[in-house]
Design an enzyme around this catalytic site. Structure first.
Site, PDB file in Angstrom:
ATOM      1  N   ASP A  50       0.869  -1.225   0.095  1.00 39.86           N
ATOM      2  CA  ASP A  50       0.062   0.002  -0.006  1.00 39.86           C
ATOM      3  C   ASP A  50       0.884   1.283  -0.005  1.00 39.86           C
ATOM      4  O   ASP A  50       1.539   1.434   0.959  1.00 39.86           O
ATOM      5  CB  ASP A  50      -0.891   0.076   1.254  1.00 39.86           C
ATOM      6  CG  ASP A  50      -1.997  -1.158   1.118  1.00 39.86           C
ATOM      7  OD1 ASP A  50      -2.166  -1.614   0.167  1.00 39.86           O
ATOM      8  OD2 ASP A  50      -2.525  -1.299   2.196  1.00 39.86           O
ATOM      9  N   ASP A  66     -13.999  -3.905  -2.642  1.00 43.98           N
ATOM     10  CA  ASP A  66     -13.966  -3.981  -1.352  1.00 43.98           C
ATOM     11  C   ASP A  66     -15.458  -4.271  -0.848  1.00 43.98           C
ATOM     12  O   ASP A  66     -16.458  -3.349  -1.172  1.00 43.98           O
ATOM     13  CB  ASP A  66     -13.455  -2.732  -0.854  1.00 43.98           C
ATOM     14  CG  ASP A  66     -11.769  -2.189  -1.118  1.00 43.98           C
ATOM     15  OD1 ASP A  66     -11.300  -2.975  -1.224  1.00 43.98           O
ATOM     16  OD2 ASP A  66     -11.713  -0.990  -1.312  1.00 43.98           O
TER      17      ASP A  66
END
Lengths: 205, 258
Positions: free
Chosen positions: B9, B128
């Protein structure tokens, strides 16, 4: 020592260029089929669709194929498929250097994406020093189907099963080689395979 | 063979990792980390720019190029890619695949366009999802998990496949960063509904979590960040455990590993 890389597709030429340079050879991008022959060896990369590749050779297909027979050529993924005569994907003819066709994968998960073992079925200079059954990275929806079993030098059997889950993952005839997987994405062993090709080019130059 | 994918990330120049998409901690440099993960036997690397603001764009492509130039395994890039131009830039920076999340929901046509232009194999649709006890289903969220879309996860995954996705990256927002295990029910539901590969993401803490999600739940690949960044588990350890449970993975250990 120079290796030309065919630029027939859209997308990422970065990986293959970088990997060829890592072997110590100079990578030269060929914008036309004629430019392929200004070097010692040829890579047909795995970028784009069968039709894009086929279109690139259109008009010069037969003479290009004829010239290629005496040159070391490594086709990768789509580049491997282009060595054959045609494809179920449609979109024109291949080079027809190796007799056979290209069929759609009929397995549970398509595209097949990931590392799969490559088992040797004949001796081939590409695999020198690479353990038999070593996994390489695949990303494809189509597979090469050479007409002559003798042209398949390695096979891969996908664990999920399916109608054509076992296929020729490396093919060769004379100086022309094709691999359905991506050596430039297959870490240490992939680099070894590319170095073997470059070594071979050097030895026949 | 099943795949293990460390995920970076990216925020600004560096790698970060949080819990349930918040409380970000610094986790290192993307170039060093991804190169180390390749040596340790990672099958691919995922790179997600979680800042994804306009001002961070050029930084992101620059760092992506740095990372791609040291890697000889596949690299997926995502985070804030909104247009064909963004996608072309990401591929031009050396990514092998691109991941679309919020942009795919807002503009499903983008998935088809990228798939048509560059091929299905380089399009990952990233979903997600979080369990909604009110509606008793998995809902899809966008904007780094902050915005509910009202869509159901399995339905969206099927639609993404129809649009041209070559792979689904499925993250459980509830489980992300907790180390309490992947959301097996979510993964199994999506993996059995689509024919493209599914990458499970969010929540792994132990080797048992990998065994469960790649075995019983049917995921094709498992993505993990915290456990690898913070040294809780090594890739070799995970693969050894998977092999001992009969789950085929590429053996690690670099040169000569067969």
């Amino acid at each position: 020592m120079k290796i030309s890389i065919a630029s027939y597709g859209v997308g990422n030429m970065h990986s293959i260029t970088k990997a060829v340079e890592r072997t110590g050879a100079e990578a030269v991008i060929a914008r036309t089929p004629a430019e392929l022959f200004a070097t010692d060896g040829i890579v047909l990369p795995g970028v784009g669709s069968f039709s894009a590749g086929s279109r690139w050779f259109e008009g010069n297909r037969e003479e290009t194929a004829e010239l290629m027979k005496d040159r070391p050529v490594l086709g990768i993924c789509l580049g491997c498929q282009l060595l054959l005569e045609d494809s179920e994907e449609g979109g024109g003819m291949g080079l027809g250097i190796i007799p056979g066709t290209v069929k759609r994968l009929r397995t549970r998960k398509v595209p097949n994406m990931g590392w799969e073992p490559v088992s040797r079925s004949a001796d081939c200079v590409l695999f020198d020093g690479i353990p038999d059954g070593e996994p390489f990275y695949f990303v494809h929806s189509y597979v090469p189907v050479p007409s002559d079993d003798g042209d398949a030098v390695a096979v891969t059997a996908l664990s999920g099963g399916g109608e054509n889950a076992t296929f020729a993952s490396a093919i060769a005839r004379g100086e022309n080689f094709g691999v359905q997987f991506h050596p430039e994405k297959s870490s240490v062993q992939g680099m070894r395979l590319l170095s073997n090709f470059v070594e071979h080019v050097r030895s026949v130059r | 063979m099943k795949r293990i994918i460390p995920c970076l990330d990216i925020l600004g120049e560096g790698v970060v990792k949080g819990v349930r998409f918040a409380d970000l901690k610094k986790a290192g440099d993307p170039v060093e980390l991804s190169s180390r993960y390749e040596q340790e036997g990672a099958d691919e690397i995922a790179w997600l720019d979680i800042g994804a603001t306009n001002s961070s764009r050029e930084t992101m492509f620059g760092r992506l190029r740095d990372t791609a130039s040291v890697l000889f395994i596949p690299l997926t890039a995502g985070g804030g890619l909104r247009s064909m131009e963004d996608v072309s830039k990401a591929l031009g920076s050396g990514a092998d695949k691109i991941s679309l999340n919020t942009a795919a929901v807002r503009n499903p046509g983008l998935v088809s366009s990228v798939s048509g232009e560059f091929g299905r194999q380089c399009v990952v649709v990233s979903i997600d999802a979080a369990w909604s006890s009110a509606s008793r289903r998995y809902e899809v969220y966008t904007n780094s998990g902050t915005r509910a879309t009202g869509m159901e996860a399995v339905e969206w995954a099927r639609k993404a496949e129809d649009l041209g996705a070559g792979e689904i990256l499925l993250t459980s927002r509830d489980a992300d960063g907790t180390g309490k295990g992947y959301d097996g029910r979510l993964v199994a539901a999506v993996a059995s509904a689509v024919t493209v590969p599914v990458i499970a993401s969010g929540g792994c803490g132990t080797t048992a979590d990998f065994i469960n999600v790649l075995g019983r739940c049917g995921a094709d690949a498992a993505l993990a960040a915290s456990v690898f960044h913070f040294g809780t588990l090594s890739i070799a350890e995970v693969k050894t455990a998977l092999l001992s449970h009969g789950i085929a993975v590429r053996k690690t250990g670099g040169v000569g590993a067969g």
